[in-house]
Design an enzyme around this catalytic site. Structure first.
Site, PDB file in Angstrom:
ATOM      1  N   TYR A 191       0.815  -1.218   0.000  1.00 49.86           N
ATOM      2  CA  TYR A 191       0.000   0.000   0.000  1.00 49.86           C
ATOM      3  C   TYR A 191       0.846   1.265   0.000  1.00 49.86           C
ATOM      4  O   TYR A 191       0.352   2.336  -0.320  1.00 49.86           O
ATOM      5  CB  TYR A 191      -0.956   0.015   1.202  1.00 49.86           C
ATOM      6  CG  TYR A 191      -2.000  -1.094   1.195  1.00 49.86           C
ATOM      7  CD1 TYR A 191      -1.998  -2.078   0.215  1.00 49.86           C
ATOM      8  CD2 TYR A 191      -2.984  -1.153   2.159  1.00 49.86           C
ATOM      9  CE1 TYR A 191      -2.939  -3.092   0.204  1.00 49.86           C
ATOM     10  CE2 TYR A 191      -3.943  -2.165   2.154  1.00 49.86           C
ATOM     11  CZ  TYR A 191      -3.899  -3.135   1.174  1.00 49.86           C
ATOM     12  OH  TYR A 191      -4.834  -4.138   1.165  1.00 49.86           O
TER      13      TYR A 191
ATOM     14  N   LYS B  87       3.913 -15.367   2.930  1.00 47.00           N
ATOM     15  CA  LYS B  87       3.905 -16.154   1.693  1.00 47.00           C
ATOM     16  C   LYS B  87       5.372 -16.424   1.362  1.00 47.00           C
ATOM     17  O   LYS B  87       5.880 -16.066   0.286  1.00 47.00           O
ATOM     18  CB  LYS B  87       3.177 -15.354   0.597  1.00 47.00           C
ATOM     19  CG  LYS B  87       2.898 -16.114  -0.686  1.00 47.00           C
ATOM     20  CD  LYS B  87       1.809 -17.165  -0.554  1.00 47.00           C
ATOM     21  CE  LYS B  87       1.665 -17.933  -1.856  1.00 47.00           C
ATOM     22  NZ  LYS B  87       0.881 -19.159  -1.718  1.00 47.00           N
TER      23      LYS B  87
ATOM     24  N   ASP C 163      -2.439 -18.366   2.255  1.00 40.35           N
ATOM     25  CA  ASP C 163      -3.557 -19.090   1.632  1.00 40.35           C
ATOM     26  C   ASP C 163      -4.116 -20.136   2.600  1.00 40.35           C
ATOM     27  O   ASP C 163      -5.329 -20.311   2.728  1.00 40.35           O
ATOM     28  CB  ASP C 163      -3.164 -19.713   0.282  1.00 40.35           C
ATOM     29  CG  ASP C 163      -1.730 -20.224   0.240  1.00 40.35           C
ATOM     30  OD1 ASP C 163      -0.986 -20.011   1.226  1.00 40.35           O
ATOM     31  OD2 ASP C 163      -1.338 -20.847  -0.760  1.00 40.35           O
TER      32      ASP C 163
ATOM     33  N   ASP D 132      -5.248  -6.918   5.914  1.00 42.45           N
ATOM     34  CA  ASP D 132      -6.467  -6.255   5.441  1.00 42.45           C
ATOM     35  C   ASP D 132      -7.497  -7.316   5.040  1.00 42.45           C
ATOM     36  O   ASP D 132      -8.660  -7.300   5.460  1.00 42.45           O
ATOM     37  CB  ASP D 132      -6.089  -5.379   4.239  1.00 42.45           C
ATOM     38  CG  ASP D 132      -7.197  -4.433   3.821  1.00 42.45           C
ATOM     39  OD1 ASP D 132      -8.241  -4.403   4.503  1.00 42.45           O
ATOM     40  OD2 ASP D 132      -7.028  -3.730   2.813  1.00 42.45           O
TER      41      ASP D 132
ATOM     42  N   ASP E 250     -10.960  -8.920   7.368  1.00 42.69           N
ATOM     43  CA  ASP E 250     -12.349  -8.855   6.892  1.00 42.69           C
ATOM     44  C   ASP E 250     -12.973 -10.244   6.881  1.00 42.69           C
ATOM     45  O   ASP E 250     -14.146 -10.423   7.210  1.00 42.69           O
ATOM     46  CB  ASP E 250     -12.421  -8.258   5.476  1.00 42.69           C
ATOM     47  CG  ASP E 250     -12.600  -6.745   5.501  1.00 42.69           C
ATOM     48  OD1 ASP E 250     -12.175  -6.131   6.504  1.00 42.69           O
ATOM     49  OD2 ASP E 250     -13.156  -6.189   4.539  1.00 42.69           O
TER      50      ASP E 250
END
Ligand code: NAD
Length: 361
Positions: free
Chosen positions: A141, A193, A225, A249, A253
């Site tokens: 970001y 990852k 994942d 992020d 959620d």
């Protein structure tokens, strides 16, 4: 005690939920003999409409001076097609950067009265109590270059985002996460990852080094994942999850839905400057202006503010217990109709919480 609060409601339901939460906060302050001085400022689309910028310098300075910042949410269809530098979300990114808010805490606790409200089976979610610690000022970001340029060779355009982390950025968030785990059930899941990304390999190496300072905390690594899958398969296995900006992020959620609604989830962003408190949800333009948004995420964010920034843990307990009691009594907003005895609006929910809290002050 006198405390100062900068309020940045933003857009859509942001104004409704911050009004509701402020009303509750002012009431508990007054009832316990303290004074709360608040100042409100426009950010996001509301600021773009008036000042042609998503946030101006005076707002950032006022936030830096306050004891804490309460934020609603920004954005909406009206501002969706503006150029990147004028997007409402720029206001959030600027506040995070300028206030040094690198640590975003998102607790996910399934309240027993709501265990049947989740889209997942009750036996999977009941008892879930986890904390997502999301790095907030690094990664994709913020990394540069971040641009879209013409690419005549392919007869189109070429875009690039940059995922960038320094050791010190990983160290400080991982240490904060270990400290949080020590105060909870002493288990830390670091999500990355590392089988593909260089930034994740640095992340994992850093976690392994810092883990030696916390032998009392169980450390595990999990690929992002797999974590996304485990959160819906067996969420009770998690205590503290620490991860980089974008993974956090998305995973937080997903974790929000364990509680039945994103309208239930609070957050705190801590760092080197004034801390900021906001619900995890966005501005929900689909329900804005109808007095149906659930204010509990924002009221729970205010409880976190009382605990982490205003040094008033007793008032934080009072608010959290009031939320639980009102839900136990069967009151819900329209996002959580399952098991409800009565559906109430945003303002009415705030009044119920206020009434319950005041009984204990
Ligand atoms: P959203 O969180 O605003 O809404 C997702 C869904 O959840 C909608 O159906 C909405 O009605 C519902 N919802 C959200 N909060 C609720 C509440 N308190 N009570 C009841 N229902 C609630 O996400 P979105 O629809 O993807 O985004 C809408 C706008 O918000 C976009 O402009 C987006 O950029 C912005 N956004 C802002 C933030 C922020 O300010 N931190 C975060 C996410 C999205």
């Amino acid at each position: 005690m006198i405390k100062t609060l900068a309020v940045v409601p933003g857009d859509g339901i942001g104004t409704e939920v911050t009004d509701a939460a402020l009303d509750v906060l002012q009431a508990v302050f007054q009832a316990s003999g303290h004074t709360l001085k608040t100042e409100s400022f426009l950010i996001g689309g509301a600021s773009l409409d008036v000042y042609d910028t998503p946030i101006n310098d005076q707002v950032v300075e006022a936030c830096k001076r306050a004891d804490a910042v309460l934020l609603g949410a920004v954005g909406g269809p009206k501002w969706d097609n503006l150029p990147p530098e004028k997007r409402p979300e720029k206001a959030l990114l600027r506040l995070r950067k300028d206030l040094g808010l690198y640590n975003n805490l998102r607790p996910v606790k399934v309240i027993p009265a709501l265990a049947s409200a989740s889209t997942l089976r009750e036996e999977v979610v009941s008892g879930v109590d986890l904390l997502v610690v999301r790095e907030l000022t690094g990664g994709l970001y913020f990394g540069l270059p971040k641009e879209t340029v013409a690419h005549p060779q392919s007869n189109g355009e070429r875009s690039v985002d940059t995922m960038l982390y320094h050791t010190f950025e990983i160290e400080r968030i991982v240490r904060d996460a270990y400290e949080a785990a020590r105060k909870r059930r002493s288990k830390l899941t670091s999500v990355d990852k590392a089988n593909i990304l260089a930034t994740s390999q640095l992340w994992r190496k850093t976690v392994d080094r810092i883990s030696k300072e916390y032998p009392d905390v169980v450390t595990e690594h999990m690929l992002v994942d797999n974590c996304a899958m485990q959160l819906v398969r067996n969420p009770k296995q998690f205590d503290v999850i620490v991860t980089e900006n974008m993974f956090g992020d998305i995973l937080s959620d997903e974790a929000a839905m364990l509680t039945g609604s994103i309208g239930m989830l609070p957050s705190a962003s801590l760092g080197t400057g004034t801390a900021l408190y906001e619900p995890v949800h966005g501005s929900a333009p689909d329900i804005a202006g109808k007095n149906i948004a659930n204010p509990l995420a924002t009221i729970a964010s205010v409880a976190m503010m009382l605990r982490f920034s205003l040094d008033m843990p007793t008032l934080a307990d009072v608010l959290e217990n009031a939320i639980q009691k009102v839900l136990d009594d069967g009151y819900r907003c329209a996002d959580l109709t399952q098991g409800a005895l009565e559906i109430v609006g945003t303002r009415e929910m705030a009044d119920l919480i206020k009434g319950e809290a005041l009984k204990h002050l």
